[in-house]
Design a protein around this motif. Structure first.
Motif, mmCIF file in Angstrom:
data_model
loop_
_atom_site.group_PDB
_atom_site.id
_atom_site.type_symbol
_atom_site.label_atom_id
_atom_site.label_comp_id
_atom_site.label_asym_id
_atom_site.label_seq_id
_atom_site.Cartn_x
_atom_site.Cartn_y
_atom_site.Cartn_z
ATOM 1 N N MET A 114 -35.684 7.652 -2.256
ATOM 2 C CA MET A 114 -35.795 8.738 -2.430
ATOM 3 C C MET A 114 -33.545 9.615 -2.467
ATOM 4 O O MET A 114 -32.925 8.081 -1.580
ATOM 5 C CB MET A 114 -36.399 10.071 -0.864
ATOM 6 C CG MET A 114 -35.734 10.500 0.036
ATOM 7 S SD MET A 114 -34.481 10.994 -0.069
ATOM 8 C CE MET A 114 -33.434 10.612 1.158
ATOM 9 N N ASP A 155 -31.405 13.013 -1.624
ATOM 10 C CA ASP A 155 -31.052 14.496 -2.309
ATOM 11 C C ASP A 155 -29.551 14.723 -2.057
ATOM 12 O O ASP A 155 -28.724 14.080 -1.958
ATOM 13 C CB ASP A 155 -32.252 15.004 -1.207
ATOM 14 C CG ASP A 155 -31.577 14.108 0.246
ATOM 15 O OD1 ASP A 155 -30.876 14.243 0.442
ATOM 16 O OD2 ASP A 155 -32.490 14.332 1.195
ATOM 17 N N ARG A 162 -31.399 22.337 -0.962
ATOM 18 C CA ARG A 162 -31.678 20.651 -0.824
ATOM 19 C C ARG A 162 -32.110 20.627 -2.348
ATOM 20 O O ARG A 162 -33.398 20.940 -2.751
ATOM 21 C CB ARG A 162 -32.074 20.237 0.378
ATOM 22 C CG ARG A 162 -32.016 18.736 0.037
ATOM 23 C CD ARG A 162 -32.999 18.065 1.628
ATOM 24 N NE ARG A 162 -31.079 17.982 2.018
ATOM 25 C CZ ARG A 162 -31.441 17.548 3.120
ATOM 26 N NH1 ARG A 162 -32.786 18.487 4.003
ATOM 27 N NH2 ARG A 162 -30.329 17.508 3.908
ATOM 28 N N ARG A 217 -34.916 17.080 -4.238
ATOM 29 C CA ARG A 217 -34.598 16.066 -3.744
ATOM 30 C C ARG A 217 -34.937 15.640 -4.808
ATOM 31 O O ARG A 217 -36.160 15.603 -6.043
ATOM 32 C CB ARG A 217 -35.572 15.729 -2.878
ATOM 33 C CG ARG A 217 -36.079 14.603 -2.397
ATOM 34 C CD ARG A 217 -36.767 14.809 -0.554
ATOM 35 N NE ARG A 217 -35.905 15.010 0.161
ATOM 36 C CZ ARG A 217 -36.422 15.810 1.156
ATOM 37 N NH1 ARG A 217 -37.677 16.589 1.311
ATOM 38 N NH2 ARG A 217 -35.094 15.658 1.856
ATOM 39 N N GLN A 267 -37.716 11.703 -5.612
ATOM 40 C CA GLN A 267 -38.026 10.318 -4.962
ATOM 41 C C GLN A 267 -39.730 9.911 -5.977
ATOM 42 O O GLN A 267 -39.892 10.092 -6.573
ATOM 43 C CB GLN A 267 -39.356 11.374 -3.663
ATOM 44 C CG GLN A 267 -39.934 10.158 -2.910
ATOM 45 C CD GLN A 267 -40.385 11.496 -2.030
ATOM 46 O OE1 GLN A 267 -39.996 11.805 -0.878
ATOM 47 N NE2 GLN A 267 -41.813 10.612 -0.714
#
Lengths: 304, 462
Positions: free
Chosen positions: B417, B419, B427, B429, B431
């Motif tokens: 991941m 972020d 945030r 992110r 992944q």
């Protein structure tokens, strides 16, 4: 009967563990300047410890297990307050299982709440960056405000430990005399700085500027707490020229590049100033801090 | 705060007699005279100020807009000054899978109903509303309401609602209400502070994603410089890994835990934890997606013991850069019987099993706002199972297979991941996971996720 004995034993053991019979008051300071100030007022009767050092950014500290363990045994908690430690202190307070240092108790002291604060925002919006509803928390750079905090500290120490109230009063009086003399000296030396402007990286210098009669020309951070951006720096080169300010001021732990870049583009020198005392420097560290601040600023002003 | 309120009250009280008494002509006269006096005094002061402004002829450049105006110490008193701290967490994701996420299972494990993958495509994973405040000098209260979708309808779930004591002596503290159990490390943390977009396989397998229950917790913090916390929880045991209609006075699940933590030098710190949760679930149903149309039910009666070891290590050379290593190991022993029922009849499946699993992850913050992380999960099981009294019309082999307890494949997964956080409050992110949970081809799982916090600043839990 036997059971009673066992319980008594456990009770005694717990009591023994909790009061490890130290005559000194345990003080948990969030920042080193408060540790130094407590040592000045508390003298031999306090054991003060600071959770952060000059290298740390007190906004961003982890609520580490070691901090929780330290606060567990503290008799007094002294922090800056005004939301400076909002990311970690509330959690420490809830985890430390220590009723003596909870808000409202004599063992809970927020320094910034004892003095008049500057830059209290009229508008609270996170798009303005890292705003503090209670005003700018970095009060430690004004020696007059520090003196006020020292007075409150002496009162608190006396309230928590009345047996040594006379000692605290005497320590305060001695510190106060030395401090007032020093402040007069610093203020006299800083006379040429009056009316001068500074470009600052973060907005932590406002109380020093207020004390010395200086003003802030601009900040490298586009908004408090947000890192300096290329666009913002470029706009500063448009707005500022060589005579706009005396120096670009940053703290030792700030990213050096933005100040350096701006300095190269507009020709204002970079000045690195300490914003707190060194770790475990004691009360002498407070005098050294302001000696250094004034010394560096005055030396630069003389060169111009 | 107290001072400001007092000042406000005092000001209001002082102002009252003047306005209330202004009915009679006599009072009006007095008022007029007072006003005239006020006017005169203001004019004098304004004159003085103008003179001072002329004298002090060194104005700072106004165009730059950085004034340092002193403001009164007391904030304006208001009715909502005592309102609790409110924070709203907005979370959403877009997910893509190579294999069908609805058919996702962990062979060897009967999972709780909450376990499973996010739905494919856009989804509001969960909106969390948290309110917290000190109730008085004895209690602190906090509640988190989770809003999420379940079968197409929005559901409000009380995820946590608890009281903490603030004034117990000798390092003791008590929590009561509904809360996440101190089982392992990640279980007490809300999903929005997780370092990955989904739960580790261990949480999915052993805790029904996240185990929260009603009960009480007692903790004691040792008066030492090393952090040593001992704790015990009594929990109702209604939710996975508990189960059933437990009406015992002190609940059915017991959890004991110990946490030890310390700094290592200036920049490193570590926390190690051990916990043991045990209970005797009755009629614990698994959320097995194979239970066709809900007609087939596997429910477990017996004893369940779950032991967890967790470790967190943090290296933080500066405030915004650092490395966090985190791992948890779970071991579960179960002994009992699984009751199977369908439209035709049922069967008894005596079952004794040992299941284990761990994950280990590292998250690196090189740039102040960017982080990258890598995680590895693995589960394995050793279950003994038989079929008795089969009246279900299905063969014993089919039942064994559908129980999902035959762990002939050990699930594992790699997750990567990265972020970005613009501030402490936002945030985003991305992944990617290569998931070998199911036998057969690997599942490629992509997720793009946002987590935004409105309102109060959540504390950074260690």
């Amino acid at each position: 009967m036997k059971r009673f004995h066992v319980l008594t034993l456990i009770g005694l053991l717990l009591a023994g563990l909790t009061n490890t019979a130290s005559a000194q008051l345990r003080v948990f300071a969030c920042e080193p300047e408060w540790q130094a100030l407590i040592q000045a007022v508390g003298g031999d009767h306090v054991d003060a410890w600071s959770a952060t050092t000059a290298e740390d950014d007190a906004h961003h500290v982890q609520a580490r297990p070691s901090l929780i363990a330290k606060l567990r045994r503290a008799d007094l908690l002294v922090c800056t307050g005004a939301e400076l430690e909002t990311a970690w202190l509330p959690l420490l307070l809830r985890r430390a299982n220590n009723p003596a240092v909870q808000p409202g108790q004599p063992g809970y002291l927020m320094a910034a709440e004892q003095v008049e604060r500057l830059e209290i925002p009229t508008r609270l919006d996170r798009s303005d960056g890292d705003v503090h509803a209670q005003g700018n928390p970095h009060i430690q750079l004004d020696p007059r405000r520090l003196m006020t905090v020292a007075q409150v500290l002496a009162q608190r120490l006396s309230a928590i430990d009345p047996a040594h109230a006379a000692n605290y009063a005497a320590n305060l009086a001695a510190f106060s005399t030395r401090w007032q003399t020093a402040v007069t000296g610093w203020t006299d030396r800083a006379a040429p700085l009056r009316g001068q402007g500074l470009v600052v990286q973060h907005t932590e210098w406002v109380y020093m500027l207020d004390w010395l009669g200086m003003y802030r020309v601009a900040a490298l951070e586009p908004k408090p707490g947000l890192p300096p951006s290329a666009a913002h720096l470029a706009s500063l080169t448009q707005r500022l020229d060589k005579d706009a300010a005396m120096a670009i001021v940053r703290a030792p732990d700030n990213d050096p590049r933005p100040a350096q870049w701006l300095s190269e583009h507009i020709g204002i020198p970079v000045l690195i100033l300490p914003h707190t005392v060194e770790a475990d420097a004691g009360p002498a560290g407070l005098f050294a801090l302001f000696d250094e601040l004034i010394g560096r600023l005055v030396a630069l002003a003389a060169r111009r | 705060m107290k001072r400001s309120l007092l000042t406000g009250l005092a000001a209001g009280w002082l102002a009252l007699p003047m306005t209330a008494g202004a009915d009679t002509p006599d009072d009006l006269q007095t008022l007029k005279r007072e006003l005239a006096a006020l006017k005169a005094s203001y004019e004098a002061r304004i004159g003085a100020l103008e003179a001072r402004i002329k004298a002090a002829d060194t104005p700072p450049p106004a165009s730059l807009g950085h004034h340092t105006t002193p403001t009164p110490m007391a904030p304006t008193p208001s009715n909502n000054a005592f309102n609790p701290a409110v924070s709203l967490v907005l979370q959403g994701a877009v997910s893509s899978y190579r294999r069908d996420p609805a058919a996702w299972t962990l062979p060897g494990f009967q999972m709780g109903r909450e376990s499973g993958l996010k739905q494919e495509g856009f989804s509001l994973t969960e909106t969390e509303l948290t309110l917290s405040a000190n109730v008085d000098d004895w209690f602190y209260g906090q509640s988190t309401l989770g809003l999420h979708e379940e079968d197409g309808t929005s559901v409000i779930e009380v995820e946590e609602a608890y009281l903490d004591t603030l004034s117990l002596p000798a390092g003791l503290a008590m929590r009561m209400g509904r809360f996440f159990s101190e089982t392992g490390y990640l279980n007490t943390r809300h999903p929005h502070v997780w370092d990955f977009a989904d739960a580790p396989l261990t949480s999915q397998a052993f805790l029904g994603k996240q185990y929260g229950d009603d009960g009480v917790r007692l903790t004691w913090l040792a008066p030492t410089d090393t952090y040593i916390q001992l704790g015990a929880e009594l929990l109702a045991g209604k939710k996975f890994p508990g189960g059933g209609d437990n009406r015992r006075l002190l609940g059915d699940n017991r959890n004991l835990f110990v946490r030890v933590g310390s700094d290592i030098g200036r920049h490193q710190s570590v926390r190690i934890g051990l916990s043991h949760l045990r209970g005797s679930p009755t009629d614990r149903r698994s959320g097995d997606p194979h239970a066709e149309g809900g007609n087939e039910i596997f429910s477990f009666d017996g004893d369940s013991k779950l032991t967890a070891i967790d470790l967190v290590y943090k290296y933080q050379p500066s405030n915004r850069r650092g490395f966090v290593l985190q791992g948890e190991y779970f071991h579960r022993d179960e002994d009992g019987v699984i009751n199977f029922s369908n439209a035709i009849g049922g069967a008894l499946l005596p079952y004794a099993g040992t299941q284990q699993g761990f994950y280990v992850q590292g998250v690196l913050a090189l740039q102040p706002r960017w982080r990258v992380g890598l995680r590895y999960d693995r589960l394995w099981s050793d279950n003994r199972l038989a079929v008795r009294n089969n009246t279900s019309g299905e063969s014993g082999a089919t039942l064994l297979d559908e129980s999902n307890l035959l762990g002939d494949h050990d699930p594992y997964r790699w997750t990567l991941m990265t972020d970005y956080s613009r501030s402490d409050f936002s945030r985003i992110r991305l992944q990617y996971a290569r998931d070998y949970s199911r036998p057969g081809a690997a599942d490629d799982q992509f997720q793009l996720q946002y987590i935004m916090t409105l309102g109060a600043h959540g504390a950074h839990q260690y």
